[in-house]
Design a protein around this motif. Structure first.
Motif, PDB file in Angstrom:
ATOM      1  N   CYS A  15       3.539  65.858  29.271  1.00 53.82           N
ATOM      2  CA  CYS A  15       3.283  66.631  28.052  1.00 53.82           C
ATOM      3  C   CYS A  15       3.891  68.016  28.134  1.00 53.82           C
ATOM      4  N   VAL A  19       6.714  68.782  25.548  1.00 48.52           N
ATOM      5  CA  VAL A  19       6.365  69.784  24.548  1.00 48.52           C
ATOM      6  C   VAL A  19       7.324  70.953  24.631  1.00 48.52           C
ATOM      7  N   LEU A  22      10.405  69.954  22.820  1.00 46.43           N
ATOM      8  CA  LEU A  22      10.277  69.941  21.361  1.00 46.43           C
ATOM      9  C   LEU A  22      10.186  71.342  20.795  1.00 46.43           C
ATOM     10  N   THR A 110       7.058  64.499  23.057  1.00 52.94           N
ATOM     11  CA  THR A 110       6.406  65.791  23.199  1.00 52.94           C
ATOM     12  C   THR A 110       6.277  66.457  21.841  1.00 52.94           C
ATOM     13  N   GLN A 111       5.075  66.870  21.556  1.00 52.94           N
ATOM     14  CA  GLN A 111       4.834  67.639  20.333  1.00 52.94           C
ATOM     15  C   GLN A 111       4.804  69.108  20.739  1.00 52.94           C
ATOM     16  N   ASP A 131       2.537  72.689  24.235  1.00 54.56           N
ATOM     17  CA  ASP A 131       2.915  71.345  23.824  1.00 54.56           C
ATOM     18  C   ASP A 131       1.909  70.319  24.312  1.00 54.56           C
TER      19      ASP A 131
END
Length: 190
Positions: A15, A19, A22, A110-111, A131
């Motif tokens: 993550c 993240v 992203l 990944t946000q 993220d």
């Protein structure tokens, strides 16, 4: 050992890096010269895609990392980190643990919730990224297992330039405002 016990640790590492990627992708490109970075699928003879800005640097790095995880390629993953990187050693160790169990991790997304360039020079980028990783699955000969969606986390990611490529030198967790407030609020008063 049950591979589901490794899921939280893998999810946290994945993550953070996904993240970060992203966040960098969403961030505004800068006017700096465009570094030439290879895509994960490119060979030495393939043309190199041009990208610019810190967000693009991180996005390209994350693409290569995701590909290494999906392929179960510990050597490729290790090449994404600077020599002596603790984050790199932990990432490779976790990938190998999954591999010993006959598993690969696919579908990591990944946000990126926030991205800030903390420091920048021609050979170094320091990014503060918030993220989380979603959509990852541990895939093997049996049924695939969805990895849990982790809570957002904030990390400071230092990338350094080695020749024509960027590698991660260091990843440090950053205290959130909630954690800092919790520590302050719980202090005793005389």
């Amino acid at each position: 050992m049950d591979p589901r016990r490794l899921l939280p640790a893998l999810t946290a590492v994945a993550c953070a890096l996904v993240v970060a990627t992203l966040v960098v992708v969403v961030a505004r490109p800068d006017p700096a010269p465009r570094p030439r970075l290879a895509s994960p699928a490119s060979s030495p003879s393939a043309p190199q895609a041009e990208r610019s800005g810190p967000a693009a640097v991180l996005a390209a790095w994350d693409e290569r990392r995701s590909a290494a995880w999906a392929e179960g390629d510990a050597r490729a993953l290790g090449r994404l980190y600077a020599d002596g990187s603790g984050a790199g050693a932990a990432d490779v160790r976790l990938l190998r643990d999954y591999g010993r169990r006959g598993l690969r991790v696919e579908g990591m997304v990944t946000q990126v919730l926030a991205l800030r360039v903390a420091a920048r020079s021609p050979g170094r980028l320091e990014l503060v990224v918030t993220d989380r990783v979603v959509g990852a699955e541990a895939v093997g000969s049996g049924a695939s297992v969805s990895l849990p969606v982790e809570r957002p986390s904030t990390r400071r990611v230092a990338l350094v330039r080695e020749g024509a490529r960027w590698v991660v030198a260091e990843v440090r967790d950053q205290d959130s405002a909630a954690v800092s407030t919790s520590r302050t609020s719980s202090s005793s008063k005389s």
